[in-house]
Scaffold this motif. Structure first.
Motif, PDB file in Angstrom:
ATOM      1  N   VAL A 244       0.842  -1.193   0.000  1.00 21.24           N
ATOM      2  CA  VAL A 244       0.000   0.000   0.000  1.00 21.24           C
ATOM      3  C   VAL A 244       0.877   1.242   0.000  1.00 21.24           C
ATOM      4  CG1 VAL A 244      -1.936  -1.094   1.166  1.00 21.24           C
ATOM      5  CG2 VAL A 244      -0.166   0.004   2.508  1.00 21.24           C
ATOM      6  N   LYS A 245       0.270   2.355  -0.387  1.00 18.40           N
ATOM      7  CA  LYS A 245       0.954   3.640  -0.378  1.00 18.40           C
ATOM      8  C   LYS A 245       0.620   4.339   0.937  1.00 18.40           C
ATOM      9  CE  LYS A 245       1.001   5.815  -4.312  1.00 18.40           C
ATOM     10  NZ  LYS A 245       0.627   6.702  -5.432  1.00 18.40           N
ATOM     11  N   LEU A 246       1.648   4.659   1.721  1.00 17.37           N
ATOM     12  CA  LEU A 246       1.475   5.253   3.041  1.00 17.37           C
ATOM     13  C   LEU A 246       2.010   6.668   3.061  1.00 17.37           C
ATOM     14  CD1 LEU A 246       2.930   2.334   5.169  1.00 17.37           C
ATOM     15  CD2 LEU A 246       0.561   2.705   4.579  1.00 17.37           C
ATOM     16  N   LEU A 247       1.554   7.437   4.042  1.00 15.15           N
ATOM     17  CA  LEU A 247       2.125   8.751   4.293  1.00 15.15           C
ATOM     18  C   LEU A 247       3.147   8.619   5.414  1.00 15.15           C
ATOM     19  CD1 LEU A 247      -0.846  11.268   4.154  1.00 15.15           C
ATOM     20  CD2 LEU A 247       1.077  11.083   2.604  1.00 15.15           C
ATOM     21  N   VAL A 248       4.422   8.838   5.082  1.00 16.10           N
ATOM     22  CA  VAL A 248       5.497   8.785   6.064  1.00 16.10           C
ATOM     23  C   VAL A 248       6.155  10.154   6.086  1.00 16.10           C
ATOM     24  CG1 VAL A 248       7.651   7.673   6.718  1.00 16.10           C
ATOM     25  CG2 VAL A 248       5.845   6.341   5.638  1.00 16.10           C
TER      26      VAL A 248
ATOM     27  N   ARG B 194       4.817   6.841   0.397  1.00 17.45           N
ATOM     28  CA  ARG B 194       5.832   5.798   0.270  1.00 17.45           C
ATOM     29  C   ARG B 194       5.128   4.457   0.213  1.00 17.45           C
ATOM     30  NH1 ARG B 194       9.581   2.577   3.592  1.00 17.45           N
ATOM     31  NH2 ARG B 194       8.182   2.717   5.353  1.00 17.45           N
ATOM     32  N   ARG B 195       5.620   3.538  -0.626  1.00 15.44           N
ATOM     33  CA  ARG B 195       5.029   2.207  -0.721  1.00 15.44           C
ATOM     34  C   ARG B 195       5.682   1.279   0.296  1.00 15.44           C
ATOM     35  NH1 ARG B 195       1.398   1.262  -4.521  1.00 15.44           N
ATOM     36  NH2 ARG B 195       1.408   2.490  -6.421  1.00 15.44           N
ATOM     37  N   ALA B 196       4.844   0.454   0.938  1.00 13.85           N
ATOM     38  CA  ALA B 196       5.362  -0.484   1.933  1.00 13.85           C
ATOM     39  C   ALA B 196       4.407  -1.663   2.032  1.00 13.85           C
ATOM     40  CB  ALA B 196       5.501   0.195   3.291  1.00 13.85           C
ATOM     41  N   TYR B 197       4.917  -2.766   2.578  1.00 16.06           N
ATOM     42  CA  TYR B 197       4.091  -3.936   2.850  1.00 16.06           C
ATOM     43  C   TYR B 197       3.494  -3.801   4.244  1.00 16.06           C
ATOM     44  CZ  TYR B 197       5.888  -6.391  -1.213  1.00 16.06           C
ATOM     45  OH  TYR B 197       6.189  -6.765  -2.496  1.00 16.06           O
TER      46      TYR B 197
ATOM     47  N   CYS C 120      -3.077  -4.502  10.580  1.00 20.21           N
ATOM     48  CA  CYS C 120      -2.671  -3.112  10.800  1.00 20.21           C
ATOM     49  C   CYS C 120      -3.522  -2.157   9.969  1.00 20.21           C
ATOM     50  CB  CYS C 120      -1.192  -2.932  10.464  1.00 20.21           C
ATOM     51  SG  CYS C 120      -0.083  -3.726  11.631  1.00 20.21           S
ATOM     52  N   LEU C 121      -3.898  -2.571   8.757  1.00 15.79           N
ATOM     53  CA  LEU C 121      -4.758  -1.728   7.928  1.00 15.79           C
ATOM     54  C   LEU C 121      -6.137  -1.559   8.556  1.00 15.79           C
ATOM     55  CD1 LEU C 121      -3.981  -2.989   4.322  1.00 15.79           C
ATOM     56  CD2 LEU C 121      -3.475  -0.752   5.271  1.00 15.79           C
ATOM     57  N   ARG C 122      -6.708  -2.653   9.053  1.00 15.19           N
ATOM     58  CA  ARG C 122      -8.055  -2.604   9.612  1.00 15.19           C
ATOM     59  C   ARG C 122      -8.104  -1.865  10.939  1.00 15.19           C
ATOM     60  NH1 ARG C 122     -10.182  -8.481   9.986  1.00 15.19           N
ATOM     61  NH2 ARG C 122     -11.871  -7.386  11.010  1.00 15.19           N
ATOM     62  N   SER C 123      -7.030  -1.947  11.727  1.00 12.81           N
ATOM     63  CA  SER C 123      -7.039  -1.316  13.042  1.00 12.81           C
ATOM     64  C   SER C 123      -6.724   0.171  12.976  1.00 12.81           C
ATOM     65  CB  SER C 123      -6.040  -2.010  13.966  1.00 12.81           C
ATOM     66  OG  SER C 123      -4.734  -1.849  13.468  1.00 12.81           O
ATOM     67  N   GLY C 124      -6.354   0.674  11.795  1.00 11.23           N
ATOM     68  CA  GLY C 124      -6.098   2.102  11.647  1.00 11.23           C
ATOM     69  C   GLY C 124      -4.722   2.529  12.114  1.00 11.23           C
TER      70      GLY C 124
END
Length: 62
Positions: free
Chosen positions: A35-39, A44-47, A52-56
């Motif tokens: 997924v593409k995350l805000l860091v 930034r793309r990361a696995y 973790c996605l569902r829990s926010g």
């Protein structure tokens, strides 16, 4: 194999046991999504694992 960049979850190994009690090695892989995350404000793309996605725990970039 890949690991979750948030919680560090990765594949684990163990035995697959048949009905006749024959044991062979196998792996259990986590459900990882790229997924593409805000860091620090930059995308930034990361696995990341689906737990973790569902829990926010992550902020997804659009």
């Amino acid at each position: 194999m890949a690991t979750c960049s948030i919680c560090g979850k990765r594949a684990v190994t163990g035995n697959q046991v048949s009905h006749s009690n024959i044991k062979t090695k196998r792996t259990w892989a986590p459900n990882l999504q790229r997924v593409k995350l805000l860091v620090n404000g930059t995308p930034r793309r990361a696995y990341v694992c689906t737990r973790c996605l569902r829990s926010g725990k992550v902020q997804r970039a659009i």
